[in-house]
Design a protein around this motif. Structure first.
Motif, PDB file in Angstrom:
ATOM      1  N   ALA A 128     131.684 -40.861 -40.314  1.00 39.51           N
ATOM      2  CA  ALA A 128     131.628 -41.834 -39.224  1.00 39.51           C
ATOM      3  C   ALA A 128     130.601 -41.470 -38.159  1.00 39.51           C
ATOM      4  O   ALA A 128     130.395 -42.224 -37.216  1.00 39.51           O
ATOM      5  N   GLY A 129     129.959 -40.324 -38.289  1.00 41.77           N
ATOM      6  CA  GLY A 129     128.941 -39.919 -37.323  1.00 41.77           C
ATOM      7  C   GLY A 129     129.552 -39.393 -36.041  1.00 41.77           C
ATOM      8  O   GLY A 129     130.674 -38.901 -36.014  1.00 41.77           O
ATOM      9  N   GLY A 130     128.795 -39.500 -34.964  1.00 40.66           N
ATOM     10  CA  GLY A 130     129.260 -38.996 -33.684  1.00 40.66           C
ATOM     11  C   GLY A 130     128.875 -37.545 -33.476  1.00 40.66           C
ATOM     12  O   GLY A 130     128.100 -36.957 -34.247  1.00 40.66           O
ATOM     13  N   LEU A 131     129.419 -36.958 -32.441  1.00 39.05           N
ATOM     14  CA  LEU A 131     129.068 -35.585 -32.078  1.00 39.05           C
ATOM     15  C   LEU A 131     129.684 -34.554 -33.019  1.00 39.05           C
ATOM     16  O   LEU A 131     129.381 -33.362 -32.900  1.00 39.05           O
ATOM     17  N   GLY A 132     130.537 -34.983 -33.912  1.00 32.99           N
ATOM     18  CA  GLY A 132     131.037 -34.061 -34.932  1.00 32.99           C
ATOM     19  C   GLY A 132     129.975 -33.668 -35.935  1.00 32.99           C
ATOM     20  O   GLY A 132     130.064 -32.588 -36.538  1.00 32.99           O
ATOM     21  N   ASP A 133     128.949 -34.515 -36.113  1.00 30.28           N
ATOM     22  CA  ASP A 133     127.886 -34.204 -37.079  1.00 30.28           C
ATOM     23  C   ASP A 133     127.148 -32.912 -36.740  1.00 30.28           C
ATOM     24  O   ASP A 133     127.011 -32.032 -37.596  1.00 30.28           O
ATOM     25  N   PRO A 134     126.605 -32.768 -35.504  1.00 31.52           N
ATOM     26  CA  PRO A 134     125.936 -31.488 -35.208  1.00 31.52           C
ATOM     27  C   PRO A 134     126.888 -30.300 -35.234  1.00 31.52           C
ATOM     28  O   PRO A 134     126.475 -29.186 -35.591  1.00 31.52           O
ATOM     29  N   ILE A 173     126.185 -26.255 -32.827  1.00 30.67           N
ATOM     30  CA  ILE A 173     127.586 -26.390 -32.452  1.00 30.67           C
ATOM     31  C   ILE A 173     127.708 -26.755 -30.981  1.00 30.67           C
ATOM     32  O   ILE A 173     128.457 -27.674 -30.607  1.00 30.67           O
ATOM     33  N   MET A 174     126.953 -26.053 -30.136  1.00 32.17           N
ATOM     34  CA  MET A 174     126.997 -26.345 -28.704  1.00 32.17           C
ATOM     35  C   MET A 174     126.446 -27.732 -28.402  1.00 32.17           C
ATOM     36  O   MET A 174     126.916 -28.413 -27.486  1.00 32.17           O
ATOM     37  N   ALA A 175     125.448 -28.169 -29.181  1.00 29.49           N
ATOM     38  CA  ALA A 175     124.855 -29.493 -28.965  1.00 29.49           C
ATOM     39  C   ALA A 175     125.846 -30.608 -29.232  1.00 29.49           C
ATOM     40  O   ALA A 175     125.695 -31.718 -28.701  1.00 29.49           O
ATOM     41  N   GLY A 176     126.866 -30.344 -30.053  1.00 26.58           N
ATOM     42  CA  GLY A 176     127.907 -31.338 -30.262  1.00 26.58           C
ATOM     43  C   GLY A 176     129.100 -31.145 -29.350  1.00 26.58           C
ATOM     44  O   GLY A 176     129.665 -32.111 -28.836  1.00 26.58           O
ATOM     45  N   ALA A 177     129.465 -29.883 -29.125  1.00 28.55           N
ATOM     46  CA  ALA A 177     130.683 -29.604 -28.357  1.00 28.55           C
ATOM     47  C   ALA A 177     130.507 -29.879 -26.868  1.00 28.55           C
ATOM     48  O   ALA A 177     131.402 -30.453 -26.229  1.00 28.55           O
ATOM     49  N   LEU A 178     129.381 -29.487 -26.294  1.00 29.40           N
ATOM     50  CA  LEU A 178     129.182 -29.687 -24.854  1.00 29.40           C
ATOM     51  C   LEU A 178     129.139 -31.164 -24.457  1.00 29.40           C
ATOM     52  O   LEU A 178     129.821 -31.559 -23.505  1.00 29.40           O
ATOM     53  N   ALA A 183     130.514 -33.642 -25.979  1.00 30.94           N
ATOM     54  CA  ALA A 183     131.862 -34.191 -26.173  1.00 30.94           C
ATOM     55  C   ALA A 183     132.767 -33.811 -25.001  1.00 30.94           C
ATOM     56  O   ALA A 183     133.537 -34.648 -24.501  1.00 30.94           O
ATOM     57  N   ALA A 184     132.678 -32.557 -24.550  1.00 30.43           N
ATOM     58  CA  ALA A 184     133.476 -32.122 -23.407  1.00 30.43           C
ATOM     59  C   ALA A 184     133.066 -32.863 -22.135  1.00 30.43           C
ATOM     60  O   ALA A 184     133.918 -33.290 -21.343  1.00 30.43           O
ATOM     61  N   LEU A 185     131.762 -33.045 -21.942  1.00 31.56           N
ATOM     62  CA  LEU A 185     131.279 -33.757 -20.755  1.00 31.56           C
ATOM     63  C   LEU A 185     131.706 -35.220 -20.780  1.00 31.56           C
ATOM     64  O   LEU A 185     132.067 -35.787 -19.740  1.00 31.56           O
ATOM     65  N   LEU A 186     131.690 -35.832 -21.962  1.00 30.40           N
ATOM     66  CA  LEU A 186     132.140 -37.224 -22.080  1.00 30.40           C
ATOM     67  C   LEU A 186     133.620 -37.344 -21.712  1.00 30.40           C
ATOM     68  O   LEU A 186     134.021 -38.297 -21.038  1.00 30.40           O
ATOM     69  N   ALA A 187     134.429 -36.385 -22.150  1.00 30.50           N
ATOM     70  CA  ALA A 187     135.853 -36.418 -21.830  1.00 30.50           C
ATOM     71  C   ALA A 187     136.072 -36.280 -20.322  1.00 30.50           C
ATOM     72  O   ALA A 187     136.882 -37.007 -19.730  1.00 30.50           O
TER      73      ALA A 187
END
Length: 213
Positions: free
Chosen positions: A161-167, A180-185, A187-191
């Motif tokens: 489905a894509g999204g920040l889980g891909d990186p 990993i940080m490029a996806g996790a950070l 996502a955390a900022l969006l939350a």
């Protein structure tokens, strides 16, 4: 190894694209959950027996592990955005439904009696008394649901489905901490941003007397 500047220059556009996909997936699921859970919660507030059954089913769905749920739905809906959004939509319902039900049920009966004394019918009581007084509780449920769904949406990359889980997945497979940080950070900022924005909306539309209290 690439520096952060070189990494962002090479991967920046794909990260932005993944962030857009993540927002579409998360907010779409929460929006659908809100459109279903708020009217259903209002309806259940008038039917206690049905409420216990529906809330029990919603609670059961919430306890299913995300990976298991995504795997379970694959044979029925395949891969991509549709199955991912379906699972996230089901996960989004419980906090909104429970808070809507609780908020409507916990309105002070004295306010309802005053409204009835003024000649209000059931719809007017809901529109002018129950819903405004319950709205802060409802918004709290929407905030909780949004933060959860933005976090859980990273797992939707497992079913394409894509999204920040891909990186994040790419970084795990290649042992690349920057990916990993490029996806996790983000996502955390969006939350955090979603929580702050919905909190601002909650305060803006809450009646002044309740806000001061």
């Amino acid at each position: 190894m690439l520096s952060w500047t070189e990494f962002l220059a090479a991967k920046g556009s794909s990260i932005l694209s993944a962030t857009g996909e993540h927002l579409l997936l998360s907010l779409g699921a929460v929006l659908m959950g809100t459109l279903i859970a708020v009217p259903l919660g209002i309806l259940l507030a008038r039917h206690q027996r049905a409420a216990s059954v529906v809330l029990g089913i919603s609670s059961t769905i919430q306890t299913i592990p995300s990976l298991a749920f995504f795997g379970f739905i694959l044979p029925f809906l395949g891969i991509g955005i549709v199955p991912a959004m379906t699972v996230l939509f089901l996960y989004s319902i419980l906090p909104i439904l429970r808070n809507t039900y609780t908020g409507i049920r916990e309105v002070n009966p004295a306010y309802l009696e005053a409204g009835i004394g003024m000649g209000m019918n059931r719809r007017q009581l809901l529109t002018w008394i129950q819903f405004p007084l319950a709205f802060p509780v409802i918004m709290s449920g929407i905030r909780v649901s949004t933060v959860y769904i933005i976090s859980w949406a990273t797992l939707s990359a497992l079913i394409g489905a894509g999204g920040l889980g891909d990186p994040i997945l790419a970084g795990i497979h290649t042992y690349d901490a920057k990916l990993i940080m490029a996806g996790a950070l983000p996502a955390a900022l969006l939350a955090l941003l979603a929580s702050w924005s919905l909190g601002f909306v909650e305060r803006a539309v809450t009646p002044r007397g309740l806000r001061q209290r």
